[in-house]
Design a protein around this motif. Structure first.
Motif, PDB file in Angstrom:
ATOM      1  N   CYS A   1      42.602  10.079 -38.960  1.00 20.91           N
ATOM      2  CA  CYS A   1      43.094   8.944 -38.198  1.00 20.91           C
ATOM      3  C   CYS A   1      42.698   9.940 -36.770  1.00 20.91           C
ATOM      4  CB  CYS A   1      43.928   8.005 -38.147  1.00 20.91           C
ATOM      5  SG  CYS A   1      44.393   7.192 -36.918  1.00 20.91           S
TER       6      CYS A   1
ATOM      7  N   PHE B   1      39.687   2.837 -38.814  1.00 20.86           N
ATOM      8  CA  PHE B   1      38.840   3.707 -38.021  1.00 20.86           C
ATOM      9  C   PHE B   1      37.568   4.324 -38.611  1.00 20.86           C
ATOM     10  CE2 PHE B   1      41.878   6.163 -40.534  1.00 20.86           C
ATOM     11  CZ  PHE B   1      41.082   7.225 -41.083  1.00 20.86           C
TER      12      PHE B   1
ATOM     13  N   ARG C   1      46.627   2.050 -34.718  1.00 26.06           N
ATOM     14  CA  ARG C   1      44.949   1.666 -35.221  1.00 26.06           C
ATOM     15  C   ARG C   1      45.020   1.466 -36.694  1.00 26.06           C
ATOM     16  NH1 ARG C   1      39.927   4.317 -33.222  1.00 26.06           N
ATOM     17  NH2 ARG C   1      41.205   4.910 -31.460  1.00 26.06           N
TER      18      ARG C   1
ATOM     19  N   CYS D   1      51.255   3.850 -36.722  1.00 30.33           N
ATOM     20  CA  CYS D   1      49.844   3.890 -35.999  1.00 30.33           C
ATOM     21  C   CYS D   1      49.406   2.647 -35.539  1.00 30.33           C
ATOM     22  CB  CYS D   1      49.197   4.779 -37.179  1.00 30.33           C
ATOM     23  SG  CYS D   1      47.529   4.997 -36.102  1.00 30.33           S
TER      24      CYS D   1
ATOM     25  N   ASP E   1      44.015   8.687 -34.020  1.00 34.92           N
ATOM     26  CA  ASP E   1      45.234   8.269 -33.274  1.00 34.92           C
ATOM     27  C   ASP E   1      46.363   9.292 -33.744  1.00 34.92           C
ATOM     28  OD1 ASP E   1      43.862   6.585 -31.572  1.00 34.92           O
ATOM     29  OD2 ASP E   1      44.743   4.831 -32.263  1.00 34.92           O
TER      30      ASP E   1
END
Length: 151
Positions: free
Chosen positions: A51, A100, A97, A95, A53
């Motif tokens: 990921c 992704f 997000r 997280c 982020d």
């Protein structure tokens, strides 16, 4: 007028090394030559991705989509890469997000329509980053140069 379509289903390492040598971990699935354009269908080899982020690795596939990237000419033929990109689910609860896309940073920037190699060649020949209105004119002027710089 006869139309010849050449379709090769392949996982041959020769196409991998010719097109993606030193770029990213990709597998070539098919190669098509039609109307002066060679198109390679490729997908990522990795089991998953991190990921962007939080950095957590995920192998849970949410979806897939295709990107079409123009690349440097190959043997005086137009060349395009049809890249199958996977979207993953980030499993980290904290997280922001949720999903992704896997990244192929050395092949092309996110959302880019041209490969990094083609962008560099266009900047070198045209003296500016490529924009849609200028690309055709620069490609016409630079077709001989671009054939020679393919690495």
């Amino acid at each position: 007028m006869a139309v010849i379509v050449l379709v090769m289903q392949t996982n041959a390492s020769s196409w991998d090394s010719l097109v993606f040598d030193g770029i990213d971990d990709l597998d070539v699935e098919a190669v098509t030559a039609l109307f002066g354009t060679v198109e390679v269908v490729a997908r990522g080899r990795g089991a998953g991705a991190e990921c962007p982020d939080c950095g957590r690795f995920s192998d849970r596939v949410h979806d897939r989509y295709r990107r079409r990237l123009k690349d440097l000419p190959l043997a005086e033929q137009g060349f395009a890469i049809r890249l199958v990109v996977r979207r993953f689910i980030c499993g980290a609860a904290d997280c922001p997000r949720r999903t992704f896309a896997e990244r192929f940073s050395r092949l092309a920037a996110p959302y880019a329509r041209f490969t990094t190699r083609l962008n560099h060649a266009l900047e070198h020949v045209g003296g500016f980053p490529p924009k849609h209105g200028h690309v055709r004119a620069v490609m016409r002027q630079a077709s001989c140069y671009l054939t020679d710089v393919r690495s």
